[in-house]
Structure formats: C-alpha cells, structure tokens
Design a protein around this motif. Structure first.
Motif: not given
Length: 183
Positions: A62-66
């Motif tokens: 699961k990418f958590q893109i900041w």
C-alpha cells in the motif's frame, strides 16, 4: 489450521519532492487513479495519496504517497514529513531549467532527513517536448552524479511512465529488503 484472512499489504511511505509546478501532484493523482486536470492548484504543506500495487507477483504494497509542497516557504516545515520514507522521487520540469538546477538541493534535503532511501530522478512534462530545455542525457548524468537509482521521463497528462515513477523506487527498496519481509 486454515486461515480465512490474508495478511494485509504493508503500508510504505513514498515521498515526492521538487520545485513548485513541476507536476508532482498530477503524477500522484494519475498514479492513484484520478484523471489528469490542467488547472494548477499549489500544494499547501503536504497532500497524501494512497494506492495498492504489486511490487512483484506475490508482494503487494500500500503506497502512502506524500506529495510535498515545492514553494520555498514550506521547506522548513517539510523536514518532519520525510521521516519514515522507504523511497521517493525528485521531480523537475523539462521545460524550466531552474527546476533542474534545484534537484541537488532537494536530494540533499531528502538524504539529510530520510537517509539513503532509493530515489529516482523524474523529468516531467514530456508532453511539452517542443519546449524542452533539459535533455534526457542531462537528466541521466545528473541522476548518476547524485547517486540516484535512475532517471525517467514522464508525462502525467499523457500517462507516460507514471507507474514507473512510483513502482521502480519501491521495487528497489523491496529488492534490498525482501529477505527480511514476509510474503
């Protein structure tokens, strides 16, 4: 004993940095399934996007893109946002030389606050080829000089190489750490 539940995909933090208006948010939106929009709305502080993606045939993340704001006034606030990142991208606009010139400063900021995470250099706005100021060769040379994992050119507008912008650095991280990760 038979288990009915699959293990959840790990959540890995991914950061995307670069000067204002280089297309970071557009890349994030297209990768996370939204459509490209032409209007420019500057990011205030940070926006966070998520998406599930397979890194290899058996490993989902699961990418958590900041998505970090590129304006100078937000740089001092962003330092805390870098912590815990597994990988990232430094983006410049191939039609604006000043965005290319600031890449080294962005890489230094990430390295100082996130360590030696896998970073890819992205020359964005490939759809504006006729206005290009930075060649692909210059991008490759800079990525090599700054010891990044590579250079890629992309277009959020035409969805060119958007997947690679995000998948390649995370795959690089995964390859470095897969012996410690449970599938």
């Amino acid at each position: 004993m038979f288990c009915l539940f699959r293990p959840l995909a790990p959540t890995w933090k991914y950061i995307i940095v670069g000067d204002y208006a280089v297309g970071k948010t557009s890349l994030c939106k297209v990768f996370s399934g939204e459509s490209f929009k032409v209007e420019y709305k500057p990011t205030i502080g940070v926006d966070i996007f998520t998406r599930l993606a397979f890194i290899d045939n058996n490993f989902k993340v699961k990418f958590q893109i900041w998505d970090m704001a590129g304006q100078e006034r937000f740089k001092h606030v962003m330092i805390d946002y870098f912590r815990g990142a597994k990988a990232g991208a430094v983006v410049f606009d191939i039609t604006r030389y000043e965005t290319y010139e600031s890449v080294g400063e962005w890489v230094l900021m990430v390295r100082k606050n996130s360590g030696a995470i896998p970073l890819i250099l992205v020359g964005n706005k490939l759809d504006l080829e006729e206005k290009r100021m930075i060649t692909a060769e210059e991008g490759k040379e800079l990525a090599k000089k700054l010891e990044l994992i590579g250079y890629i050119e992309a277009s959020a507008k035409n969805n060119i190489n958007v997947e690679k912008v995000f998948i390649e650095p995370i795959r690089h991280y995964y390859d470095q750490h897969k012996r410690y990760l449970r599938k």
